[in-house]
Design an enzyme around this catalytic site. Structure first.
Site, short mmCIF file in Angstrom:
data_model
loop_
_atom_site.label_atom_id
_atom_site.label_comp_id
_atom_site.label_asym_id
_atom_site.label_seq_id
_atom_site.Cartn_x
_atom_site.Cartn_y
_atom_site.Cartn_z
N HIS A 50 -8.10 1.23 -2.44
CA HIS A 50 -8.67 1.16 -1.09
C HIS A 50 -9.43 -0.15 -0.88
CE1 HIS A 50 -8.84 4.29 2.17
NE2 HIS A 50 -9.62 3.38 2.70
N THR A 88 -2.69 8.46 2.71
CA THR A 88 -3.76 7.97 1.85
C THR A 88 -4.48 9.13 1.19
OG1 THR A 88 -4.07 5.99 3.21
CG2 THR A 88 -5.91 6.65 1.81
N SER A 102 -2.65 1.79 10.79
CA SER A 102 -3.62 2.86 10.57
C SER A 102 -3.60 3.88 11.69
CB SER A 102 -5.02 2.26 10.45
OG SER A 102 -6.00 3.27 10.38
N LYS A 119 -0.35 6.79 -1.02
CA LYS A 119 -1.18 5.60 -1.21
C LYS A 119 -2.52 5.98 -1.84
CE LYS A 119 -3.05 1.62 1.35
NZ LYS A 119 -4.48 1.74 1.06
N TYR A 136 -4.39 9.99 7.22
CA TYR A 136 -5.29 10.73 6.34
C TYR A 136 -5.06 12.23 6.55
CZ TYR A 136 -8.09 6.46 5.75
OH TYR A 136 -8.54 5.19 5.45
#
Length: 359
Positions: free
Chosen positions: A256, A160, A106, A232, A134
Site C-alpha cells: 500500500h 485491495t 480507485s 492486491k 475495497y
C-alpha cells in the site's frame, strides 16, 4: 525546471500543492520506514548486464491477462485526483491511454468510472482499465460495486486486501488533512464501509473489524464477480498461493505504498519468494517505490509481469495535468527500454533473474 525524471515531478508537485495535500499524497504510515525502504530496496539491487547480445528487432510489448500491452508499466490506484488537479482522473486516464499504459482507478475517485471509460474506450493502443475496490462491509454491497464497474466497461477488479483500516499516518495528522468527501465518492455504494482512519473508527476489535473480510468472503467474491479479480496487497507467499488457489486472475505484490502498516517488507524483497511459491505461470504485478526504468526491469527479473506506479503519476498530474502524466509514463518507458538494451535484452520476455547480481 523541465522534468527529466520522476523525482523532478515530485519536487515540482511539492512546490505546487498545499502542505496538507502534499502530506496526504507523499506521506506514509508511522515513521515512514516502509515508505523509504520501498524505493531504497530497488536501488540496492545491482544489475549484472550482458553485452554483445542481438537487440534487433526489439520491443517493449508483453502479453498479460488476455491482451497485449505496449509495455509492462501501469498506473496504480490513488484516491481523489481532483484534490491535485482540475482534470482529475480524466487527465490520468487520457494520459495512460495515449501512452498505452494500464490504469487502475480507485473506487474512491473523483470521477465516475463510466465517464472515464467513455473517454478512452475506442482509443487504439490503450492499455487495460481496471476498477480498484475495497470491501464494502458486506458481500452484497461489495458485489454491487463490482457490478457497477462491469457496467461502466472496466476489464477487471483490483480488490485491495491489505487495508481493513487506514494506517496511523502521522504526517497527515500533523498537517490536519481530511479528505473532502465530495472528492472521493463518485463510485460510492450506499451504506458501504470502506476503510476508515484508525483514529476516527469505532473500537477496532469490538466495532469496525467485525466487518473486515476473510478468505471466505474473497472466495465468494471471486466466484460471483462479473469480472476477473486481481488480489492486491500480497506480501506473504502463503497468502499469494491461497489467492491463486481461490481463482484470482492475478496477484499484486504491494504494501500500500507504505501507507498502512509501517516496517513491513519492501515489495522488492517480498516479490521473489512470492514468485517461487506461486510458480511461473500465475500473473504477478508489483508496486511500491518504482521510480526508474531500471526498477521496472528489476521487477521483471524478480518475477513480476508488470510494474505499477502510484504517487509519481499523481505528482505529474499536479504539475501539468494529463500532459504531465503522459510525459512521466514516457520517461519511465524510455528508461526501461534503455535498461533493456544495456542489459542485453531485446524484449521484456528476455529479462531473467540472472540480471540481478547475487553477492
Amino acid at each position: 525546471m523541465k522534468p527529466v525524471n520522476l523525482h523532478d515531478y515530485a519536487a515540482l508537485a511539492q512546490e505546487r500543492l498545499a502542505p496538507a495535500a502534499w502530506a496526504y499524497l507523499a506521506g506514509g504510515a508511522g515513521d515512514e520506514a516502509t515508505l523509504a525502504d520501498n524505493t531504497a530496496a530497488w536501488a540496492a539491487l545491482k544489475l549484472l548486464p550482458r553485452v554483445l547480445r542481438p537487440l534487433h528487432p526489439g520491443h517493449t510489448q508483453v502479453e498479460l491477462l488476455g491482451r497485449a500491452w505496449a509495455h509492462p508499466i501501469g498506473l496504480a490506484p490513488v484516491a481523489a485526483h481532483a484534490l491535485f488537479h482540475p482534470e482529475a482522473e480524466a487527465g490520468t486516464v487520457l494520459a495512460a491511454a495515449a501512452q498505452g499504459a494500464a490504469c487502475a482507478l480507485s473506487s474512491q475517485g473523483s470521477t465516475p468510472w463510466a465517464e472515464l471509460v467513455a473517454l478512452v474506450k475506442d482509443e487504439p493502443g490503450r492499455g487495460p482499465l481496471w476498477a480498484q475496490c475495497y470491501w464494502q462491509g458486506s458481500l452484497a454491497r461489495t458485489l454491487t460495486l463490482f457490478e457497477q464497474a462491469a457496467r461502466a466497461g472496466m476489464e477487471a477488479i483490483v480488490f485491495t486486501v491489505d487495508a481493513p483500516v487506514h494506517g496511523a499516518r502521522d504526517r497527515e495528522r500533523r498537517a490536519g488533512f481530511v479528505l473532502p468527501a465530495e472528492l472521493s465518492k463518485a463510485n460510492a455504494v450506499p451504506g458501504s464501509h470502506p476503510p476508515l482512519p484508525a483514529f476516527e473508527a469505532p473500537p477496532l476489535c469490538a466495532g469496525l473489524l467485525v466487518h473486515a473480510p476473510t478468505w471466505a468472503e474473497l472466495q465468494a467474491l471471486i466466484a460471483a464477480s462479473p469480472l476477473p479479480v486481481i488480489v492486491k496487497g500480497l506480501l506473504h507467499p502463503d497468502d499469494a498461493v491461497q489467492a491463486r488457489d481461490l481463482g484470482a486472475a492475478a496477484g499484486w505484490v504491494s504494501n500500500h505504498g507504505g501507507r498502512t502498516l509501517d516496517t513491513v517488507l519492501p515489495t522488492a524483497a517480498a516479490l521473489p519468494a512470492i514468485r517461487a511459491a506461486v510458480g511461473p505461470d500465475w500473473p504477478l504485478l508489483v508496486d511500491g517505490g518504482i521510480r526508474r526504468g531500471t526498477d521496472v526491469l528489476k521487477a521483471l527479473a524478480l518475477g513480476a509481469n508488470a510494474a505499477f506506479v502510484g504517487r509519481p503519476a499523481v505528482q505529474a498530474l499536479a504539475v501539468e495535468g494529463a500532459r504531465g502524466v503522459a510525459h512521466a509514463i514516457r520517461l519511465l518507458r524510455d528508461e526501461f527500454e534503455i535498461a533493456l538494451a544495456l542489459c542485453g535484452c531485446a524484449t521484456p520476455a528476455q529479462v531473467h533473474p540472472g540480471l540481478i547480481h547475487k553477492p
